[in-house]
Each structure stands twice: as structure tokens, then as C-alpha cells.
Design a protein around this motif. Structure first.
Motif, short mmCIF file in Angstrom:
data_model
loop_
_atom_site.label_atom_id
_atom_site.label_comp_id
_atom_site.label_asym_id
_atom_site.label_seq_id
_atom_site.Cartn_x
_atom_site.Cartn_y
_atom_site.Cartn_z
N LYS A 1 0.82 -1.21 0.00
CA LYS A 1 0.00 0.00 0.00
C LYS A 1 0.85 1.27 0.00
N LEU A 2 1.90 1.29 0.81
CA LEU A 2 2.73 2.49 0.91
C LEU A 2 3.40 2.83 -0.41
N GLU A 3 3.89 1.82 -1.11
CA GLU A 3 4.52 2.06 -2.41
C GLU A 3 3.52 2.65 -3.39
N GLY A 4 2.28 2.16 -3.35
CA GLY A 4 1.23 2.69 -4.21
C GLY A 4 0.92 4.15 -3.92
N LEU B 1 8.68 13.57 -1.32
CA LEU B 1 8.38 12.31 -2.00
C LEU B 1 9.60 11.39 -2.02
N ASP B 2 10.78 11.96 -2.21
CA ASP B 2 12.01 11.16 -2.14
C ASP B 2 12.17 10.56 -0.75
N GLU B 3 11.89 11.36 0.28
CA GLU B 3 11.99 10.89 1.65
C GLU B 3 10.97 9.78 1.92
N HIS B 4 9.75 9.96 1.41
CA HIS B 4 8.73 8.92 1.57
C HIS B 4 9.18 7.62 0.92
N LEU C 1 11.81 5.93 2.97
CA LEU C 1 11.21 5.36 4.17
C LEU C 1 10.51 4.04 3.86
N VAL C 2 9.77 4.01 2.77
CA VAL C 2 9.08 2.78 2.37
C VAL C 2 10.09 1.68 2.08
N ALA C 3 11.18 2.02 1.42
CA ALA C 3 12.22 1.02 1.13
C ALA C 3 12.81 0.47 2.43
N ALA C 4 13.04 1.34 3.42
CA ALA C 4 13.59 0.87 4.70
C ALA C 4 12.58 -0.02 5.42
#
Length: 112
Positions: A2-5, A70-73, A76-79
Motif C-alpha cells: 500500500k505504501l509504495e502505491g 516524496l524522495d523521503e517517503h 522510508l518505504v524502502a527501509a
């Protein structure tokens, strides 16, 4: 996931308005909060977010903050996907610090 979407959705927005940036950003943050499965934390953060929405405008419309956010988001999702708790904690802290520092500058009448 969901977060990646949500990150993809936000990156696909073309010239979003301040309100659209604020709304989609809060949606992303709410999804992170919900993933913590801590209703007390979610309640507290929702109350805080309510107060922030009454600010004259979002920090996301200042300079390149939207793109950096958006880069930070995405980082964060990758981590989170990598289950790297320490990195996720640091990225979230840095993300909120950047927003807070920008908000303080704006409240003091300084350029963003």
C-alpha cells in the motif's frame, strides 16, 4: 504494498495544489501510522495533524519541498520493506525535522 502505491500516486500528480499536496501527504502519513497498529499513537498523531491543517499553507508548496518529501517517503518505504528499523526511524525523524524547520522559518517570516 500500500505504501509504495501511495508514493506512486503522489509522484503521478501533475502540478498539485497546496490542498492536494497536504491531503495526499496526510494520507501517506496516516498509512504509516496505521501500520504501527498502535491506536493511542494514531489518535495522538491524528489530533496533531488536525492542528497542522489549519496553518496558512503547507510546507509542501515551498521551493522543492514536495519533491524532496516524496524522495523521503520513497526511502522510508524502502527501509520498511527491508525491515531496517534503525534506518526507518532515522529517515522518519529526518523527514519530520525538515518539515518542522521549514515551518519555523515560515512562521518567523524567513524565506523557505
Amino acid at each position: 504494498m500500500k505504501l509504495e502505491g501511495l508514493v506512486r500516486r503522489d509522484r503521478a500528480l501533475e502540478s498539485p495544489s497546496d490542498v492536494e499536496r497536504l491531503t495526499t501527504n496526510l494520507g501517506f502519513h496516516a498509512a504509516i501510522w496505521d501500520a504501527a497498529h498502535n491506536p493511542v499513537l494514531v489518535d495522538l498523531l491524528n489530533r496533531l495533524a488536525l492542528h497542522l491543517t489549519h496553518a496558512p499553507h503547507s510546507t509542501l508548496s515551498v521551493g522543492d519541498r514536495w519533491e524532496r518529501s516524496l524522495d523521503e517517503h520513497e526511502a522510508l518505504v524502502a527501509a520498511i520493506d527491508a525491515r531496517d528499523e534503525g534506518l526507518a526511524r532515522q529517515l522518519a525523524s529526518d523527514h519530520m525535522r525538515a518539515a518542522r524547520e521549514l515551518r519555523i522559518r515560515l512562521l518567523r517570516g524567513l524565506p523557505g
